[in-house]
Design an enzyme around this catalytic site. Sequence first.
Site, PDB file in Angstrom:
ATOM      1  N   HIS A 187       0.801  -1.295   0.029  1.00  0.00           N
ATOM      2  CA  HIS A 187       0.208  -0.013   0.105  1.00  0.00           C
ATOM      3  C   HIS A 187       0.614   1.442   0.285  1.00  0.00           C
ATOM      4  CE1 HIS A 187      -4.093  -1.494   0.789  1.00  0.00           C
ATOM      5  NE2 HIS A 187      -3.554  -2.241   1.332  1.00  0.00           N
ATOM      6  N   LYS A 245      -9.316  13.636   4.321  1.00  0.00           N
ATOM      7  CA  LYS A 245      -8.501  12.364   4.233  1.00  0.00           C
ATOM      8  C   LYS A 245      -7.669  12.535   5.526  1.00  0.00           C
ATOM      9  CE  LYS A 245      -7.720  13.286   0.100  1.00  0.00           C
ATOM     10  NZ  LYS A 245      -7.265  12.225  -0.987  1.00  0.00           N
ATOM     11  N   ARG A 246      -6.671  11.400   5.967  1.00  0.00           N
ATOM     12  CA  ARG A 246      -5.794  11.816   6.882  1.00  0.00           C
ATOM     13  C   ARG A 246      -4.965  13.029   6.536  1.00  0.00           C
ATOM     14  NH1 ARG A 246      -1.884   7.877   6.446  1.00  0.00           N
ATOM     15  NH2 ARG A 246      -2.598   7.250   4.493  1.00  0.00           N
ATOM     16  N   LYS A 299      -0.156  13.980   1.011  1.00  0.00           N
ATOM     17  CA  LYS A 299      -1.673  14.372   0.712  1.00  0.00           C
ATOM     18  C   LYS A 299      -1.740  16.247   0.510  1.00  0.00           C
ATOM     19  CE  LYS A 299      -3.530  10.383   2.770  1.00  0.00           C
ATOM     20  NZ  LYS A 299      -4.442   9.459   1.588  1.00  0.00           N
ATOM     21  N   THR A 345      -8.982   5.882  -2.360  1.00  0.00           N
ATOM     22  CA  THR A 345     -10.414   5.385  -2.695  1.00  0.00           C
ATOM     23  C   THR A 345     -11.256   6.621  -2.636  1.00  0.00           C
ATOM     24  OG1 THR A 345     -10.544   4.459  -0.411  1.00  0.00           O
ATOM     25  CG2 THR A 345      -9.890   2.891  -2.128  1.00  0.00           C
ATOM     26  N   LYS A 401     -15.015   7.517  -4.552  1.00  0.00           N
ATOM     27  CA  LYS A 401     -16.415   7.891  -4.019  1.00  0.00           C
ATOM     28  C   LYS A 401     -16.933   9.294  -4.289  1.00  0.00           C
ATOM     29  CE  LYS A 401     -14.551   6.044   0.339  1.00  0.00           C
ATOM     30  NZ  LYS A 401     -13.749   6.286   1.461  1.00  0.00           N
TER      31      LYS A 401
HETATM   32  C1  LIG Z   1     -12.528   6.591   1.888  1.00  0.00           C
HETATM   33  C2  LIG Z   1     -11.883   7.068   3.294  1.00  0.00           C
HETATM   34  C3  LIG Z   1     -10.638   7.197   3.419  1.00  0.00           C
HETATM   35  C4  LIG Z   1      -9.477   6.982   2.022  1.00  0.00           C
HETATM   36  O1  LIG Z   1      -9.654   8.380   1.761  1.00  0.00           O
HETATM   37  P1  LIG Z   1      -8.330   8.806   0.643  1.00  0.00           P
HETATM   38  O2  LIG Z   1      -8.778  10.178   0.105  1.00  0.00           O
HETATM   39  O3  LIG Z   1      -8.386   7.841  -0.479  1.00  0.00           O
HETATM   40  O4  LIG Z   1      -7.164   9.132   1.301  1.00  0.00           O
HETATM   41  C5  LIG Z   1     -10.175   7.792   4.651  1.00  0.00           C
HETATM   42  N1  LIG Z   1     -10.910   7.472   5.664  1.00  0.00           N
HETATM   43  C6  LIG Z   1     -12.511   7.303   5.568  1.00  0.00           C
HETATM   44  C7  LIG Z   1     -13.255   7.482   6.667  1.00  0.00           C
HETATM   45  C8  LIG Z   1     -12.935   7.037   4.194  1.00  0.00           C
HETATM   46  O5  LIG Z   1     -14.224   6.749   4.066  1.00  0.00           O
END
Ligand SMILES: *Cc1c(COP(=O)(O)O)cnc(C)c1O
Length: 781
Positions: free
Chosen positions: A346, A517-518, A523, A625, A629
Amino acid sequence: MRDEAVTVPSDAAFRAAVLERLSSDHGGRRDLCSVRRAMAAVLRGVVVPIWQSALERGAGHKRVAYLSMEFLIGRLAGDTLLSLGLRDAAKAVCLELGLTLDDVLEVEPDAALGNGGLGRLAACFLDSMATVGCPAVGYGLRYEHGLFRQGIEDDKQTETPEDWLSRGYPWELRSARSYGIGFFGTVTDGVWKPSETIWAQGYDVPVPGWQGSFAGTLRLWAAEAVQSFDLGRFNGGDHVGASETEASARALCRVLYPDDGTEAGQTLRLKQEYFLSAASLADLLADHRAAGLPMETLPDHVAIQLNDTHPAIAGPELMRVLIDEEGLEFDAALKLARGVLNYTNHTLLPEALESWPEMLLGWLLPRHLEIIRMLAGAMPGAGILGGSEVRMGNLAFAMAGRVNGVSALHTELMKETVFAGLHRQHPERIVNQTNGVTPRRWIAGCNPGLAGAVTAAIGEGWLTDLERLGELEPLQPGVVEAMAEVKRANKVQLAAWLGATQGVQVDPGAMFDVQIKRIHEYKRQHLNILETIALWQEMRDAPQAGWVPRVKIFAGKAAPGYHFAKEIIHLIGKVARMVNADPVTGDLLKVVFLPNYNVSLAERLIPAADLSEQISTAGKEASGTGNMKFAMNGALTIGTLDGANVEIRERVGAENFLLFGMTAEEVSSRRAIPDHAATAIEAEPRLARALEALRDGTFIPDWPDLFAGIADNVSGPDHFLVASDFADYWRAQREADRWFADADGWAEKAALNVARSGWFSSDRTIRGYMADIWGISPVSA
Ligand SMILES: *Cc1c(COP(=O)(O)O)cnc(C)c1O
């Protein structure tokens, strides 16, 4: 269609059952929590028989053991109601009780058993495996407190324990499965005598597939003392000490990612990893033996997937069992292990690739260190040991039948960088499986309006065959308008929620620009907030210049020890404070940082987003991911050519995607230029001015240089190249403004993002794993 064999209550029977539960278990109370629990109890009564019948149907079939330190499952009631077709019935019961279903669903604790994308991927995979008919057990740990709960005080992050279990968890069943897991001790003549044993107690969360078609299991291990209470010690007067072994055993599963800055912290972390791996293997092998199957046939019956290197110690553990308990020769054991083990990588970030000091590993797991040394000896080119450390990525690669990356770009970079040597030795081992997300939760569950519009246009069936979204094309005018209307309604709803809960008034007509996101330098939330500052400065210079109004929304947790990420959160909070109170910019610009990002918050925000920020430094994001979404919910991406962004852009079309920034290759060469940041800043006065605001006290007059650290980092040898990508990011943002100003044009682009995102269903990903990695065919209905 519901499976014939599945008995789902009628709406009337569901209503009666909930009212009955309320009266028998909750004394007829009608508060949100009682109704929530009554409903969960009824749903559990429906789900458990579905689960049991699926387990029977899957018996004897080859299955997957998905080992993951994280399962970010989120709340379960809403998903279950949707899947069983009981959402309307539940709405009606809640109304009858004077409540709304949304409020009832909202009081379910969100199980934060994960940190980010890796854990959410595991949760989406469970849903997809259960839906496509792939027999599977997700193995994880039952952290009492999960990841921390994030609060914001004085615009800074605070951390408190998450207490998802404190009032009982209705979705789990205490399982009959439990195993003693050994630690420490000595090895004599290849026989390990552990000096500590902790009991792994299984808890099962049934995972029903769509409409009960099939089901899987999430099995979480809790740590318990072998003997929880020392009566002798208690009677001797040591009343607290009598429970010491219990407390020390339970420490193992208290939190996800305990701070590993100390040796005790490191030991605990490795202990968790081994506990998960050993208990899960013991469980699999117990089933295999109970079925009377010879050990040599293990690969015909089970495929193990290691979600990142955290459970990589499962490799040496399997070898230990095969050699020490089953009496196999080393070579035969390795062949067998490789027949079942597979590893998903990952990250390419060197600091995120796990390694354990040989000293520590040998102290906690002495027999495993011996086996690791044997493996290293048998595969001298694999790089398993290096600098007195065990390199878990290399170990996992060396022991796996298949190694996969999580997007096309990431897989290629993996071959060229971290695993270049191993890839040359084993060119067939690396395969790609681009991530996906489950459309049940991420479209139908969180965005019922959009799901309704899609079904009205193309009929049912697309939720389990997401490529059918393609039938939305050629776009009928009514469809684009219906989707735009849904987006508008979602934004109005979010605006009301922001006003009520955050005290921020936003204009639903503004562009909702979301980065959730984190928080991490790669990022690049700081790129986004610097652009926000520059935008604010220009808007103030010329408020009448016809700006497109924006609402910038941020959310994300920073790792507790990651100082720079916490400073970014602090800066966003201060910028928000200043900008939101500015009468000159008014509704033109608002900035919001929402605390405690989790699955539930994502479900609230994504359906209302216009713009999806996917702005990582190219080469750093394995897949992402969140990006998927957003696209399937009709947001346009502003993004770099990184991770799955590349594939999203290919599919939705370059004209419906706001691309900016350097490619991974350009990033590498740019980084080699000594003054890359200084020259970029010199060429971009906007950036220079925004950085100046971090140094002159614009946002925190009492402490003018508080954010100078961020400015210095961006102006210096910044590995993530914020300065070098700024100008092109600004350009793309203004392009976004122009596109958004043409409402019809934007609506069409948004609709095309939905129509062309079918490939990003995790059902597709799971079918790929089944065919290319696991060798499993679906259990037929
Ligand atoms: C989808 C999701 C992530 C992943 O987000 P990225 O933008 O791909 O880093 C992280 N946390 C939660 C709660 C999510 O639903």
